[in-house]
Write a protein that holds these residues in place. Sequence first.
Motif, mmCIF file in Angstrom:
data_model
loop_
_atom_site.group_PDB
_atom_site.id
_atom_site.type_symbol
_atom_site.label_atom_id
_atom_site.label_comp_id
_atom_site.label_asym_id
_atom_site.label_seq_id
_atom_site.Cartn_x
_atom_site.Cartn_y
_atom_site.Cartn_z
ATOM 1 N N PRO A 10 -2.951 9.075 -14.904
ATOM 2 C CA PRO A 10 -2.033 8.478 -15.889
ATOM 3 C C PRO A 10 -0.622 8.276 -15.355
ATOM 4 O O PRO A 10 0.159 7.553 -15.965
ATOM 5 N N PHE A 11 -0.302 8.917 -14.225
ATOM 6 C CA PHE A 11 1.083 8.927 -13.749
ATOM 7 C C PHE A 11 1.277 8.161 -12.439
ATOM 8 O O PHE A 11 2.397 8.036 -11.964
ATOM 9 N N ILE A 12 0.182 7.677 -11.850
ATOM 10 C CA ILE A 12 0.274 6.902 -10.612
ATOM 11 C C ILE A 12 -0.439 5.573 -10.817
ATOM 12 O O ILE A 12 -1.432 5.495 -11.536
ATOM 13 N N ALA A 13 0.071 4.540 -10.175
ATOM 14 C CA ALA A 13 -0.442 3.197 -10.447
ATOM 15 C C ALA A 13 -1.771 2.922 -9.770
ATOM 16 O O ALA A 13 -2.619 2.234 -10.326
ATOM 17 N N ASP A 14 -1.980 3.449 -8.575
ATOM 18 C CA ASP A 14 -3.173 3.117 -7.798
ATOM 19 C C ASP A 14 -3.665 4.386 -7.107
ATOM 20 O O ASP A 14 -3.075 4.829 -6.119
ATOM 21 N N LEU A 15 -4.732 4.947 -7.624
ATOM 22 C CA LEU A 15 -5.246 6.217 -7.121
ATOM 23 C C LEU A 15 -5.596 6.138 -5.643
ATOM 24 O O LEU A 15 -5.187 6.993 -4.847
ATOM 25 N N HIS A 16 -6.342 5.121 -5.247
ATOM 26 C CA HIS A 16 -6.831 5.060 -3.875
ATOM 27 C C HIS A 16 -5.703 4.777 -2.883
ATOM 28 O O HIS A 16 -5.677 5.356 -1.788
ATOM 29 N N ALA A 17 -4.764 3.917 -3.259
ATOM 30 C CA ALA A 17 -3.627 3.654 -2.380
ATOM 31 C C ALA A 17 -2.762 4.903 -2.237
ATOM 32 O O ALA A 17 -2.285 5.214 -1.136
ATOM 33 N N THR A 18 -2.580 5.610 -3.330
ATOM 34 C CA THR A 18 -1.781 6.846 -3.278
ATOM 35 C C THR A 18 -2.472 7.881 -2.407
ATOM 36 O O THR A 18 -1.820 8.551 -1.589
ATOM 37 N N TYR A 19 -3.770 8.021 -2.561
ATOM 38 C CA TYR A 19 -4.513 8.978 -1.744
ATOM 39 C C TYR A 19 -4.397 8.628 -0.254
ATOM 40 O O TYR A 19 -4.186 9.513 0.586
ATOM 41 N N ALA A 20 -4.485 7.341 0.060
ATOM 42 C CA ALA A 20 -4.372 6.923 1.460
ATOM 43 C C ALA A 20 -2.998 7.263 2.015
ATOM 44 O O ALA A 20 -2.876 7.756 3.146
ATOM 45 N N ARG A 21 -1.953 7.016 1.235
ATOM 46 C CA ARG A 21 -0.603 7.321 1.710
ATOM 47 C C ARG A 21 -0.371 8.823 1.828
ATOM 48 O O ARG A 21 0.244 9.295 2.801
ATOM 49 N N ILE A 22 -0.866 9.592 0.854
ATOM 50 C CA ILE A 22 -0.712 11.048 0.907
ATOM 51 C C ILE A 22 -1.456 11.615 2.115
ATOM 52 O O ILE A 22 -0.967 12.519 2.818
ATOM 53 N N THR A 23 -2.647 11.102 2.382
ATOM 54 C CA THR A 23 -3.426 11.550 3.534
ATOM 55 C C THR A 23 -2.695 11.220 4.836
ATOM 56 O O THR A 23 -2.646 12.042 5.767
ATOM 57 N N ALA A 24 -2.118 10.032 4.910
ATOM 58 C CA ALA A 24 -1.357 9.646 6.101
ATOM 59 C C ALA A 24 -0.121 10.519 6.259
ATOM 60 O O ALA A 24 0.245 10.903 7.379
ATOM 61 N N PHE A 25 0.532 10.837 5.151
ATOM 62 C CA PHE A 25 1.686 11.737 5.205
ATOM 63 C C PHE A 25 1.265 13.117 5.709
ATOM 64 O O PHE A 25 1.948 13.729 6.540
ATOM 65 N N ASN A 26 0.139 13.607 5.234
ATOM 66 C CA ASN A 26 -0.368 14.904 5.677
ATOM 67 C C ASN A 26 -0.609 14.900 7.195
ATOM 68 O O ASN A 26 -0.261 15.862 7.898
#
Length: 212
Positions: A10-26
């Motif tokens: 409910p708080f992020i616009a695109d789950l899969h794009a956010t996951y990809a960016r978070i994974t890359a940040f990690n």
Amino acid sequence: MIEHLRAYTPFIADLHATYARITAFNTQLLRWQKVQNLVSRETPGDLWTRHILDSLQLLPLIGPNDAPLRVLDIGSGGGFPALPLAIALKSRPVSFQLIESNARKCAFLRAMAREFDLPVTVHTTRIEAVDPQTIGAVDLFTSRALAPLPLLFSYLCRFWGADSRALLHKGRENGEELKTADSAWLYDVLRLPSTTDPDGVILDIRNLRRRA
């Protein structure tokens, strides 16, 4: 790990794009950690839960409002909670200012802001040296494992406005810290259990002011 993010849809616009960016940040954090002490030496293998999910648990407290939000994160260190939040809220009108005195950590923070095109400004200085006019109005303060509450409140109050609010990560000593702070500070507080630390809380602070 994407399942961990589904609760925040409910708080992020695109789950899969956010996951990809978070994974890359990690991945980037692990790479930088090899040459810089960005997080505790004991925790790189558990970055996802102990640092990333610990940061993202603030999303429901920030809420889904699309109004502009100006966030000040103090003592940013390796970027928690600010950078995961900035990544998750990338599509919303949220801007972040980070204060960190360690130049090497600031180099990492700026590199991540560039890498992920984040609305992040980094100030390399001690908190007490920052001119509040440089920061401007602050809607939300964040801070994680920086200082005991009485000192933390003294940092925040220099930038505090009538509509400001703080979401502060605190550990098992939060009760004693609140009692100590009561001698010098007035404030409204909600103590919310941490979703990642059984001994931790998120303190939702409003109406902070010094006692007369």
